[in-house]
Write a protein that holds these residues in place. Structure first.
Motif, PDB file in Angstrom:
ATOM      1  N   TRP A  70       0.833  -1.197   0.000  1.00 31.47           N
ATOM      2  CA  TRP A  70       0.000   0.000   0.000  1.00 31.47           C
ATOM      3  C   TRP A  70       0.865   1.242   0.000  1.00 31.47           C
ATOM      4  O   TRP A  70       1.719   1.426   0.871  1.00 31.47           O
ATOM      5  N   GLN A  71       0.683   2.104  -0.998  1.00 31.58           N
ATOM      6  CA  GLN A  71       1.377   3.384  -1.090  1.00 31.58           C
ATOM      7  C   GLN A  71       0.415   4.490  -0.705  1.00 31.58           C
ATOM      8  O   GLN A  71      -0.601   4.703  -1.371  1.00 31.58           O
ATOM      9  N   ARG A  72       0.719   5.180   0.368  1.00 27.71           N
ATOM     10  CA  ARG A  72      -0.118   6.295   0.788  1.00 27.71           C
ATOM     11  C   ARG A  72       0.140   7.492  -0.105  1.00 27.71           C
ATOM     12  O   ARG A  72       1.301   7.862  -0.357  1.00 27.71           O
ATOM     13  N   CYS A  73      -0.909   8.118  -0.586  1.00 26.82           N
ATOM     14  CA  CYS A  73      -0.761   9.293  -1.446  1.00 26.82           C
ATOM     15  C   CYS A  73      -0.004  10.378  -0.697  1.00 26.82           C
ATOM     16  O   CYS A  73      -0.455  10.856   0.353  1.00 26.82           O
ATOM     17  N   THR A  74       1.137  10.784  -1.225  1.00 18.57           N
ATOM     18  CA  THR A  74       1.967  11.760  -0.523  1.00 18.57           C
ATOM     19  C   THR A  74       1.348  13.161  -0.533  1.00 18.57           C
ATOM     20  O   THR A  74       1.626  13.959   0.358  1.00 18.57           O
ATOM     21  N   VAL A  75       0.510  13.457  -1.532  1.00 18.87           N
ATOM     22  CA  VAL A  75      -0.145  14.765  -1.563  1.00 18.87           C
ATOM     23  C   VAL A  75      -1.099  14.898  -0.391  1.00 18.87           C
ATOM     24  O   VAL A  75      -1.111  15.907   0.329  1.00 18.87           O
ATOM     25  N   HIS A  76      -1.929  13.862  -0.181  1.00 17.60           N
ATOM     26  CA  HIS A  76      -2.857  13.885   0.955  1.00 17.60           C
ATOM     27  C   HIS A  76      -2.095  13.884   2.283  1.00 17.60           C
ATOM     28  O   HIS A  76      -2.458  14.604   3.226  1.00 17.60           O
ATOM     29  N   PHE A  88       6.703   5.362   6.552  1.00 16.30           N
ATOM     30  CA  PHE A  88       7.081   4.233   5.695  1.00 16.30           C
ATOM     31  C   PHE A  88       6.006   3.902   4.657  1.00 16.30           C
ATOM     32  O   PHE A  88       6.323   3.498   3.533  1.00 16.30           O
ATOM     33  N   ASP A  89       4.745   4.097   5.014  1.00 17.55           N
ATOM     34  CA  ASP A  89       3.685   3.867   4.026  1.00 17.55           C
ATOM     35  C   ASP A  89       3.757   4.871   2.883  1.00 17.55           C
ATOM     36  O   ASP A  89       3.312   4.566   1.766  1.00 17.55           O
ATOM     37  N   SER A  90       4.312   6.030   3.139  1.00 19.53           N
ATOM     38  CA  SER A  90       4.347   7.078   2.120  1.00 19.53           C
ATOM     39  C   SER A  90       5.562   6.990   1.204  1.00 19.53           C
ATOM     40  O   SER A  90       5.630   7.723   0.207  1.00 19.53           O
ATOM     41  N   ILE A  91       6.513   6.130   1.492  1.00 21.07           N
ATOM     42  CA  ILE A  91       7.728   6.046   0.657  1.00 21.07           C
ATOM     43  C   ILE A  91       7.881   4.675  -0.008  1.00 21.07           C
ATOM     44  O   ILE A  91       8.976   4.304  -0.439  1.00 21.07           O
ATOM     45  N   GLN A  92       6.804   3.931  -0.126  1.00 20.24           N
ATOM     46  CA  GLN A  92       6.886   2.626  -0.778  1.00 20.24           C
ATOM     47  C   GLN A  92       7.252   2.758  -2.258  1.00 20.24           C
ATOM     48  O   GLN A  92       7.803   1.833  -2.856  1.00 20.24           O
ATOM     49  N   TYR A  93       6.962   3.888  -2.844  1.00 24.66           N
ATOM     50  CA  TYR A  93       7.244   4.100  -4.263  1.00 24.66           C
ATOM     51  C   TYR A  93       8.722   3.987  -4.588  1.00 24.66           C
ATOM     52  O   TYR A  93       9.088   3.689  -5.736  1.00 24.66           O
ATOM     53  N   VAL A  94       9.611   4.223  -3.588  1.00 22.40           N
ATOM     54  CA  VAL A  94      11.055   4.214  -3.868  1.00 22.40           C
ATOM     55  C   VAL A  94      11.551   2.819  -4.248  1.00 22.40           C
ATOM     56  O   VAL A  94      12.654   2.681  -4.797  1.00 22.40           O
ATOM     57  N   ASN A  95      10.761   1.788  -3.996  1.00 20.06           N
ATOM     58  CA  ASN A  95      11.156   0.426  -4.344  1.00 20.06           C
ATOM     59  C   ASN A  95      10.827   0.066  -5.786  1.00 20.06           C
ATOM     60  O   ASN A  95      11.143  -1.035  -6.236  1.00 20.06           O
ATOM     61  N   GLU A  96      10.203   0.975  -6.505  1.00 21.29           N
ATOM     62  CA  GLU A  96       9.900   0.786  -7.917  1.00 21.29           C
ATOM     63  C   GLU A  96      10.896   1.579  -8.761  1.00 21.29           C
ATOM     64  O   GLU A  96      11.643   2.402  -8.233  1.00 21.29           O
ATOM     65  N   PRO A  97      10.953   1.317 -10.095  1.00 19.90           N
ATOM     66  CA  PRO A  97      11.880   2.072 -10.948  1.00 19.90           C
ATOM     67  C   PRO A  97      11.736   3.578 -10.756  1.00 19.90           C
ATOM     68  O   PRO A  97      10.620   4.099 -10.645  1.00 19.90           O
ATOM     69  N   GLU A  98      12.841   4.268 -10.707  1.00 19.12           N
ATOM     70  CA  GLU A  98      12.828   5.702 -10.411  1.00 19.12           C
ATOM     71  C   GLU A  98      11.975   6.496 -11.387  1.00 19.12           C
ATOM     72  O   GLU A  98      11.360   7.501 -11.016  1.00 19.12           O
ATOM     73  N   ALA A  99      11.919   6.036 -12.636  1.00 17.09           N
ATOM     74  CA  ALA A  99      11.125   6.757 -13.641  1.00 17.09           C
ATOM     75  C   ALA A  99       9.653   6.827 -13.274  1.00 17.09           C
ATOM     76  O   ALA A  99       8.928   7.702 -13.757  1.00 17.09           O
ATOM     77  N   TYR A 100       9.197   5.930 -12.382  1.00 17.79           N
ATOM     78  CA  TYR A 100       7.791   5.876 -12.029  1.00 17.79           C
ATOM     79  C   TYR A 100       7.446   6.604 -10.740  1.00 17.79           C
ATOM     80  O   TYR A 100       6.273   6.682 -10.373  1.00 17.79           O
ATOM     81  N   HIS A 101       8.442   7.121 -10.042  1.00 12.02           N
ATOM     82  CA  HIS A 101       8.207   7.673  -8.714  1.00 12.02           C
ATOM     83  C   HIS A 101       7.154   8.770  -8.700  1.00 12.02           C
ATOM     84  O   HIS A 101       6.273   8.794  -7.830  1.00 12.02           O
ATOM     85  N   SER A 128       4.691   9.325 -10.663  1.00 10.47           N
ATOM     86  CA  SER A 128       3.339   8.824 -10.907  1.00 10.47           C
ATOM     87  C   SER A 128       2.809   7.961  -9.773  1.00 10.47           C
ATOM     88  O   SER A 128       1.605   7.958  -9.510  1.00 10.47           O
ATOM     89  N   LEU A 129       3.684   7.227  -9.107  1.00 12.84           N
ATOM     90  CA  LEU A 129       3.229   6.257  -8.116  1.00 12.84           C
ATOM     91  C   LEU A 129       3.021   6.838  -6.724  1.00 12.84           C
ATOM     92  O   LEU A 129       2.343   6.222  -5.908  1.00 12.84           O
ATOM     93  N   ARG A 130       3.573   7.993  -6.440  1.00 17.25           N
ATOM     94  CA  ARG A 130       3.481   8.482  -5.070  1.00 17.25           C
ATOM     95  C   ARG A 130       2.211   9.299  -4.805  1.00 17.25           C
ATOM     96  O   ARG A 130       1.975   9.713  -3.672  1.00 17.25           O
ATOM     97  N   THR A 131       1.384   9.522  -5.828  1.00 18.00           N
ATOM     98  CA  THR A 131       0.154  10.298  -5.625  1.00 18.00           C
ATOM     99  C   THR A 131      -1.004   9.683  -6.401  1.00 18.00           C
ATOM    100  O   THR A 131      -0.797   8.870  -7.311  1.00 18.00           O
ATOM    101  N   THR A 132      -2.203  10.107  -6.060  1.00 11.54           N
ATOM    102  CA  THR A 132      -3.412   9.725  -6.817  1.00 11.54           C
ATOM    103  C   THR A 132      -3.853  10.855  -7.736  1.00 11.54           C
ATOM    104  O   THR A 132      -5.040  10.990  -8.052  1.00 11.54           O
TER     105      THR A 132
END
Length: 398
Positions: free
Chosen positions: A251-257, A319-332, A334-338
Motif C-alpha cells: 500500500w502506497q499512501r498518497c503523498t499529496v494527501h 514508511f507507508d508514504s515512501i513505498q514508491y522508492v522500491n519501484e523504478p525511479e522513472a515511475y516515482h 506517478s506512483l506516489r500520488t493519486t
C-alpha cells in the motif's frame, strides 16, 4: 434505385457547424445540409427514392414535422422526415457524444421528476430542443444503459495490472424525497502494456470498510489479479479492505494527501523553510535518502514545540508514504500520488455541476459511467503510454 449522393463528409461538417460562429447565411446553409442529410437517411430506411417503386421498398413517406434544434450558433428550424409506419428515426440529433447524452438524460429526468430549476430547464432546452418527454428519456436509456453496464461488468482477465489507484468522491442524490450524499468509488489500473485503464466504478451509500471490500471483491470476481501496489489516501476502511482482499499487495499512501495532513498542523508563521524540508522527504529517490531528509527536517524543528503534532503524524505514516522508492525511479512521480484520479474526478465534477443533484442513483451511474467510458476509450486509442517514455524501465524489471 437512384441514390441521393452528397460529396460531403457530414460528420466533419456537423462538427464544424456545432463549433463555428456563423452568420445568417451560413445558418441557412446548415439547415439546407441537415435537411438533405435527414432526407437521405429516410431514403436509405425506405430502400426507395421518392415516387420509386421496387420490391425492396419497406415503408412509405409521410411528410415532415417541424423541429427547432438549438446549437452553439443559435436555433435552427428543421424539417424532420416521417414515414407511414413511424419506425424511421434520424440519427442527426444523436451527434453529441455519449457523455453529453447522459448529461442530457440526467437533467431531463430531473425535469420530469419535478425537481428542475430554471437553470437545468434552460440547459435541457439548449441541448435537446424544447420538448422534454418520457419517451425521450426512454430512447436514450435504451441506448446508453447496456453500454454502461457492459463497461462496468466487463472481464478483467485479459490483462494483468501491476499498479492500482483507487479513490472515492461524493455526490448528492435525491432518494425517498430526501437529498443524500453518496460515495463514488473509482479504480484505475496500469496494465502490462503500460496503459491506463478505468477498471471499475461504483456508486454506494457510504465510504466504509465493508463497501470498499465489496468493491474490491467485485473487481476480483471479474478477473483482477493481486496487484503489486495499490495507491490511495489513508481512509481507515479502505486500508482495512486492502489488507483483507489484496493479501501481499503493497500500500502506497498518497503523498499529496499525507503532506496536506501534516501541513494542516504547521504553525501559521515562519514555516517556509520547514515546509521545503518536509517536501524534500517525498521527493526522495531511495529509502535511505528519505530517512536522511526526514532526520534533517526533525533536526530543524526539534526545539520548537509547535511542530510536535506534525512530527507525530510524520512518524505514523512515514514508511507507508515512501513505498514508491522500491519501484523504478522513472515511475516515482506517478506512483506516489493519486493525481491521475483527481483529474478524473474533475471531469466528473465539470458535468455534475449542471445537475447539482442527481434525480436517482441510476442517473448518477449512467452519467459517471458515460464520462469514464469515454475517457477510457480515449486512453486506449492514444499512442502515448501512461508513463510516456518510461515503458522500457518497466519492462526491464519484469
Amino acid at each position: 434505385m437512384t441514390q441521393l449522393n452528397f460529396n460531403i463528409n457530414f460528420e466533419e461538417l456537423t462538427e464544424a457547424i456545432l463549433k463555428s460562429d456563423m452568420n445568417s447565411m451560413m445558418k441557412s446553409l446548415a439547415v439546407l445540409v441537415m435537411n438533405a442529410y435527414m432526407e437521405a437517411e429516410r431514403d436509405e430506411h425506405i430502400k426507395a427514392n421518392q415516387y420509386e417503386r421496387n420490391e425492396e421498398r419497406k415503408d412509405s413517406r409521410n411528410g415532415y414535422y417541424s423541429r427547432g434544434y438549438t446549437i452553439s450558433i443559435g436555433k435552427l428550424h428543421l424539417n424532420v422526415p416521417r414515414t407511414r409506419s413511424g419506425e424511421f428515426s434520424t440519427h442527426l440529433f444523436n451527434r453529441y457524444q455519449r457523455m453529453d447524452q447522459a448529461l442530457v438524460l440526467s437533467m431531463t429526468e430531473a425535469v420530469i421528476n419535478g425537481v428542475s430549476t430554471r437553470k437545468v430547464t434552460n440547459i435541457v432546452e439548449q441541448l435537446c430542443g424544447e420538448m422534454v418527454s418520457k419517451s425521450f428519456v426512454s430512447t436514450i436509456m435504451k441506448r446508453l444503459n447496456p453500454e454502461i453496464e457492459a463497461f462496468q461488468q466487463r472481464s478483467l482477465t485479459g490483462h494483468t495490472y501491476r499498479y492500482i489507484y483507487v479513490d472515492a468522491m461524493y455526490i448528492k442524490v435525491r432518494e425517498d424525497h430526501q437529498i443524500v450524499s453518496k460515495a463514488v468509488y473509482i479504480a484505475q489500473g496500469i496494465n502490462e502494456d503500460n496503459r491506463r485503464e478505468i477498471i471499475g466504478f461504483k456508486v454506494a451509500t457510504s465510504e466504509s470498510k465493508e463497501t470498499w471490500s465489496s468493491f474490491f471483491k467485485e473487481l476480483r470476481e471479474r478477473g483482477l489479479t493481486t496487484p503489486k501496489m495499490l495507491i490511495s489516501d489513508a481512509h481507515t476502511g479502505l486500508r482495512a479492505a486492502v489488507k483483507e482482499v489484496f493479501v501481499g499487495t503493497v500500500w502506497q499512501r498518497c503523498t499529496v494527501h499525507f503532506l496536506r495532513n501534516i501541513l494542516n498542523v504547521f504553525p501559521k508563521k515562519d514555516a517556509k523553510e520547514a515546509r521545503e524540508l518536509l517536501k524534500n522527504i517525498f521527493r526522495s529517490r531511495t529509502t535511505q535518502e528519505a530517512k536522511d531528509n526526514k532526520e534533517t527536517f526533525e533536526a530543524y524543528v526539534k526545539d520548537n514545540g509547535k511542530y510536535d503534532k506534525a512530527l507525530r503524524i510524520l512518524d505514523d505514516g512515514f514508511f507507508d508514504s515512501i513505498q514508491y522508492v522500491n519501484e523504478p525511479e522513472a515511475y516515482h512521480i506517478s506512483l506516489r500520488t493519486t493525481n491521475s484520479l483527481e483529474r478524473l474526478n474533475r471531469e466528473i465534477r465539470r458535468r455534475e455541476k449542471a445537475i447539482s443533484i442527481f434525480p436517482n442513483s441510476a442517473s448518477a451511474v449512467r452519467l459517471i459511467g458515460a464520462v469514464l467510458l469515454d475517457i477510457n476509450e480515449k486512453w486506449q486509442s492514444n499512442q502515448n503510454t501512461f508513463l510516456k517514455d518510461y515503458i522500457s524501465p518497466l519492462m526491464e524489471t519484469k
